[in-house]
Design a protein around this motif. Structure first.
Motif, PDB file in Angstrom:
ATOM      1  N   LEU A  52     -36.826  37.886  -8.209  1.00  0.00           N
ATOM      2  CA  LEU A  52     -36.729  38.444  -7.027  1.00  0.00           C
ATOM      3  C   LEU A  52     -35.652  39.189  -6.680  1.00  0.00           C
ATOM      4  O   LEU A  52     -35.728  40.001  -5.628  1.00  0.00           O
ATOM      5  CB  LEU A  52     -37.008  37.322  -6.034  1.00  0.00           C
ATOM      6  CG  LEU A  52     -38.232  36.422  -5.812  1.00  0.00           C
ATOM      7  CD1 LEU A  52     -38.082  35.417  -4.816  1.00  0.00           C
ATOM      8  CD2 LEU A  52     -39.363  37.464  -5.445  1.00  0.00           C
ATOM      9  N   PHE A  53     -34.450  39.222  -7.423  1.00  0.00           N
ATOM     10  CA  PHE A  53     -33.212  39.793  -7.288  1.00  0.00           C
ATOM     11  C   PHE A  53     -32.617  39.526  -5.977  1.00  0.00           C
ATOM     12  O   PHE A  53     -32.162  40.279  -5.202  1.00  0.00           O
ATOM     13  CB  PHE A  53     -33.622  41.298  -7.508  1.00  0.00           C
ATOM     14  CG  PHE A  53     -34.096  41.828  -8.709  1.00  0.00           C
ATOM     15  CD1 PHE A  53     -33.574  41.233 -10.016  1.00  0.00           C
ATOM     16  CD2 PHE A  53     -34.912  42.612  -8.671  1.00  0.00           C
ATOM     17  CE1 PHE A  53     -34.039  41.653 -11.047  1.00  0.00           C
ATOM     18  CE2 PHE A  53     -35.738  43.027 -10.274  1.00  0.00           C
ATOM     19  CZ  PHE A  53     -34.831  42.584 -11.370  1.00  0.00           C
ATOM     20  N   HIS A  65     -45.866  40.618  -4.692  1.00  0.00           N
ATOM     21  CA  HIS A  65     -45.440  42.149  -5.044  1.00  0.00           C
ATOM     22  C   HIS A  65     -44.976  42.232  -6.351  1.00  0.00           C
ATOM     23  O   HIS A  65     -45.073  43.027  -7.018  1.00  0.00           O
ATOM     24  CB  HIS A  65     -44.656  42.409  -3.923  1.00  0.00           C
ATOM     25  CG  HIS A  65     -43.973  43.871  -4.239  1.00  0.00           C
ATOM     26  ND1 HIS A  65     -44.744  45.004  -3.932  1.00  0.00           N
ATOM     27  CD2 HIS A  65     -42.909  44.335  -4.500  1.00  0.00           C
ATOM     28  CE1 HIS A  65     -44.029  46.159  -3.935  1.00  0.00           C
ATOM     29  NE2 HIS A  65     -43.062  45.912  -4.735  1.00  0.00           N
ATOM     30  N   ARG A  66     -43.987  41.304  -6.722  1.00  0.00           N
ATOM     31  CA  ARG A  66     -43.353  41.378  -8.159  1.00  0.00           C
ATOM     32  C   ARG A  66     -44.180  41.350  -9.315  1.00  0.00           C
ATOM     33  O   ARG A  66     -44.310  41.891 -10.177  1.00  0.00           O
ATOM     34  CB  ARG A  66     -42.397  40.599  -8.076  1.00  0.00           C
ATOM     35  CG  ARG A  66     -41.218  40.437  -9.079  1.00  0.00           C
ATOM     36  CD  ARG A  66     -40.425  41.653  -9.028  1.00  0.00           C
ATOM     37  NE  ARG A  66     -39.554  41.857 -10.116  1.00  0.00           N
ATOM     38  CZ  ARG A  66     -38.977  43.098 -10.566  1.00  0.00           C
ATOM     39  NH1 ARG A  66     -39.014  43.919  -9.671  1.00  0.00           N
ATOM     40  NH2 ARG A  66     -38.250  42.887 -11.497  1.00  0.00           N
ATOM     41  N   ARG A  67     -45.389  40.276  -9.013  1.00  0.00           N
ATOM     42  CA  ARG A  67     -46.258  39.760 -10.118  1.00  0.00           C
ATOM     43  C   ARG A  67     -46.780  41.407 -10.180  1.00  0.00           C
ATOM     44  O   ARG A  67     -47.418  41.707 -11.496  1.00  0.00           O
ATOM     45  CB  ARG A  67     -47.295  38.886  -9.617  1.00  0.00           C
ATOM     46  CG  ARG A  67     -48.212  38.463 -10.649  1.00  0.00           C
ATOM     47  CD  ARG A  67     -49.002  37.332 -10.241  1.00  0.00           C
ATOM     48  NE  ARG A  67     -49.469  37.378  -9.054  1.00  0.00           N
ATOM     49  CZ  ARG A  67     -50.640  37.984  -8.780  1.00  0.00           C
ATOM     50  NH1 ARG A  67     -51.441  38.739  -9.619  1.00  0.00           N
ATOM     51  NH2 ARG A  67     -51.278  37.999  -7.485  1.00  0.00           N
ATOM     52  N   LEU A  68     -47.634  41.991  -9.225  1.00  0.00           N
ATOM     53  CA  LEU A  68     -48.656  43.059  -9.302  1.00  0.00           C
ATOM     54  C   LEU A  68     -47.745  44.335  -9.866  1.00  0.00           C
ATOM     55  O   LEU A  68     -48.413  45.286 -10.808  1.00  0.00           O
ATOM     56  CB  LEU A  68     -48.988  43.578  -7.856  1.00  0.00           C
ATOM     57  CG  LEU A  68     -50.079  42.377  -7.567  1.00  0.00           C
ATOM     58  CD1 LEU A  68     -50.477  42.622  -5.914  1.00  0.00           C
ATOM     59  CD2 LEU A  68     -51.119  42.045  -8.264  1.00  0.00           C
ATOM     60  N   ASN A  69     -46.573  44.327  -9.472  1.00  0.00           N
ATOM     61  CA  ASN A  69     -45.744  45.700  -9.899  1.00  0.00           C
ATOM     62  C   ASN A  69     -45.447  45.454 -11.612  1.00  0.00           C
ATOM     63  O   ASN A  69     -45.081  46.507 -12.090  1.00  0.00           O
ATOM     64  CB  ASN A  69     -44.334  45.790  -9.311  1.00  0.00           C
ATOM     65  CG  ASN A  69     -44.698  46.366  -8.004  1.00  0.00           C
ATOM     66  OD1 ASN A  69     -45.539  47.126  -7.547  1.00  0.00           O
ATOM     67  ND2 ASN A  69     -43.819  46.415  -7.144  1.00  0.00           N
ATOM     68  N   ARG A  70     -45.369  44.340 -12.057  1.00  0.00           N
ATOM     69  CA  ARG A  70     -45.302  43.973 -13.377  1.00  0.00           C
ATOM     70  C   ARG A  70     -46.517  44.105 -14.155  1.00  0.00           C
ATOM     71  O   ARG A  70     -46.780  43.914 -15.433  1.00  0.00           O
ATOM     72  CB  ARG A  70     -44.509  42.556 -13.639  1.00  0.00           C
ATOM     73  CG  ARG A  70     -43.042  42.756 -13.268  1.00  0.00           C
ATOM     74  CD  ARG A  70     -42.970  41.094 -13.463  1.00  0.00           C
ATOM     75  NE  ARG A  70     -41.196  41.079 -13.149  1.00  0.00           N
ATOM     76  CZ  ARG A  70     -40.615  39.891 -13.234  1.00  0.00           C
ATOM     77  NH1 ARG A  70     -41.235  38.708 -13.234  1.00  0.00           N
ATOM     78  NH2 ARG A  70     -39.272  40.011 -13.052  1.00  0.00           N
ATOM     79  N   GLY A  71     -47.722  44.503 -13.417  1.00  0.00           N
ATOM     80  CA  GLY A  71     -48.908  44.418 -14.207  1.00  0.00           C
ATOM     81  C   GLY A  71     -49.087  45.640 -14.997  1.00  0.00           C
ATOM     82  O   GLY A  71     -48.323  46.395 -14.953  1.00  0.00           O
ATOM     83  N   PRO A  72     -50.250  45.652 -16.073  1.00  0.00           N
ATOM     84  CA  PRO A  72     -50.182  46.797 -16.823  1.00  0.00           C
ATOM     85  C   PRO A  72     -50.779  48.181 -16.077  1.00  0.00           C
ATOM     86  O   PRO A  72     -51.298  48.152 -14.962  1.00  0.00           O
ATOM     87  CB  PRO A  72     -51.420  46.541 -17.860  1.00  0.00           C
ATOM     88  CG  PRO A  72     -52.093  45.332 -17.090  1.00  0.00           C
ATOM     89  CD  PRO A  72     -51.154  44.862 -16.373  1.00  0.00           C
ATOM     90  N   LYS A  73     -50.219  49.440 -16.650  1.00  0.00           N
ATOM     91  CA  LYS A  73     -50.700  50.654 -16.069  1.00  0.00           C
ATOM     92  C   LYS A  73     -52.010  50.683 -16.660  1.00  0.00           C
ATOM     93  O   LYS A  73     -52.393  51.229 -17.886  1.00  0.00           O
ATOM     94  CB  LYS A  73     -49.707  51.671 -16.715  1.00  0.00           C
ATOM     95  CG  LYS A  73     -48.271  51.383 -16.140  1.00  0.00           C
ATOM     96  CD  LYS A  73     -47.556  52.563 -16.793  1.00  0.00           C
ATOM     97  CE  LYS A  73     -45.897  52.321 -16.305  1.00  0.00           C
ATOM     98  NZ  LYS A  73     -45.038  53.284 -17.003  1.00  0.00           N
TER      99      LYS A  73
END
Length: 458
Positions: free
Chosen positions: A42-43, A136-144
């Protein structure tokens, strides 16, 4: 034209929004919420520590600057204060009391800070800010993920994928020339917005509300009758921003779309098909109506330039999906853009084709799974997709009878031919069948889960 239908829809949408707000997941216990703030990624912790350190150094620097010799004075002051407190109040009382008051003030201050931030960022939501940040963090780490196609098939896929990644790019065909999209294309000269509208609605945060609004069709009004609100919205945005790409980008911001939607090309593409009986059919909507067998398909202009952003998305992708959707009028039109198919051939990432469950009259009559693959290979002039996802179990007898009346049947799974083509077969139950009508569709959640399981294994 009466405004009652529009007001009714907006009223209904507002009610649905309130329902969604009320059922937003809450963290069950206050303690659990505070522990979530300590979750990695989460920083938050590092910045709080840096802020406290900065405040301490600021006070220390000011004290040194005015020559207060703060270390000695601070130690002496604290020593005298503690001595006075222990004389007045016993240590076994004053110590715990100070700890309790300090913890109370610290937790109270932090709680009010977090609540203020939550109210500012989410004034209409009961969802905890920490839950939003974790999601938000989990989704942004998802594959492209790059998904290519059109029609309802692509939007169905996107509904499932957006639960696992925010790094989704949908590349959509602009060859549609029927219905409301066709009318806008002929009368105003814009690229058909229908398939793009469906994808934007599928990727939006409040998908159900937006889908209902975008699918609303005017039933009266001079020139408005038959048009969907979503098509008109995108048409106006295109006029305001200057082109369809900018219109989609602006709409995505307004609608809180999770991912990107891109047209395959900005050219005014029109499909044509050569049938085995010698007929040449022009127009996407007329190809299936011709009720013949397609031997060759192309477009005018013959080599439309690809949208540069679509090429970049393919080059940066971690995995690529094409389909599901009508083979010749939703899937292949994207591959008729030379830049798209060349980019697909160059990338070294997992690529999978999602095959339709049922055949389509005038398009894929009596087609097998391998026939779908060969049709794609003919357009690309080489093997592009490494795997094909096909439905494992057939529909119910009721559904089969319903489709047989329309001369449609399950796409036959010819394992040996698929293997001979050098394509990996992925079998799974990804079908959603309506028990009342017998209508068969891909299930968004099952489709996404199967795809991500396959991707993680490659």
């Amino acid at each position: 034209m009466s405004s009652r239908p529009i007001k009714h829809v907006l009223r209904k949408l507002n009610m649905e929004r309130r329902k969604l707000t009320l059922i937003s997941p809450k963290t069950p216990k206050q303690v659990n919420r505070w522990f979530k703030w300590l979750s990695p990624g989460l920083f938050i912790k590092r910045w709080l520590l840096i802020s406290l350190t900065g405040a301490s150094l600021l006070l220390l620097g000011l004290a040194i600057w005015v020559k207060l010799t703060p270390i000695n004075r601070l130690i002496g002051f604290v020593s005298q204060l503690l001595e006075l407190i222990t004389r007045l109040i016993p240590s076994y009382v004053s110590g715990p009391l100070a700890i309790i008051i300090g913890l109370f003030l610290l937790l109270w201050g932090q709680s009010r800070t977090v609540n203020s931030i939550t109210e500012a960022l989410q004034p209409d939501s009961d969802q905890e800010l920490v839950d939003v940040l974790l999601t938000h963090r989990r989704l942004n780490r998802g594959p492209k993920i790059v998904a290519i196609g059109g029609g309802t098939g692509l939007s169905t896929l996107l509904r499932g994928l957006k639960q696992y990644s925010a790094n989704i790019t949908a590349i959509v065909t602009v060859a549609d020339d029927g219905g409301s999209s066709g009318r806008l294309r002929r009368e105003i000269g814009v690229l058909p917005p229908g398939d793009i509208r469906n994808c934007l609605a599928a990727l939006a945060d409040e998908e159900k509300l937006l889908t209902e609004l975008f699918q609303y069709r005017f039933k009266a009004g001079d020139g408005l009758s038959g048009h969907s609100f979503g098509n008109l919205f995108l048409t106006v945005m295109t006029e305001v921003t200057g082109d369809l790409e900018r219109a989609i980008a602006a709409s995505s911001k307004v609608l809180a779309v999770r991912g990107k939607v891109l047209p395959a090309t900005l050219s005014d593409v029109r499909l044509w098909a050569q049938l085995t009986d010698g007929r040449l059919i022009k127009g996407e909507s007329k190809i299936t109506e011709a009720n013949g067998k397609i031997s060759l398909i192309g477009c005018d202009p013959p080599d439309p330039p690809a949208l540069p952003a679509a090429i970049r998305a393919i080059e940066d992708a971690d995995c690529i999906i094409i389909g599901p959707g009508s083979l010749y009028t939703s899937v292949i039109p994207n591959l008729l853009v030379p830049g798209i198919r060349e980019a697909l051939a160059k990338v070294n990432v997992p690529r999978i084709y999602i095959c339709n469950i049922m055949t389509e009259v005038g398009e894929t009559d009596n087609y097998t799974v391998s026939d779908h693959l060969r049709a794609i290979d003919r357009v690309c002039e080489k093997r592009v997709f490494d795997a094909v996802l096909a439905q494992k179990l057939p529909p119910s007898p009721f559904a089969l009878k319903r489709y047989a009346a329309e001369n449609c049947h399950p796409v036959y799974l010819d394992r040996e031919e698929i293997s001979r083509l050098g394509c990996l077969l992925v079998l799974a139950n990804v079908m959603d069948e309506n028990e009342e009508t017998g209508y068969v569709r891909h299930d968004p959640q099952r489709l996404a889960r199967v795809f991500l399981r396959w991707y993680s294994d490659n």
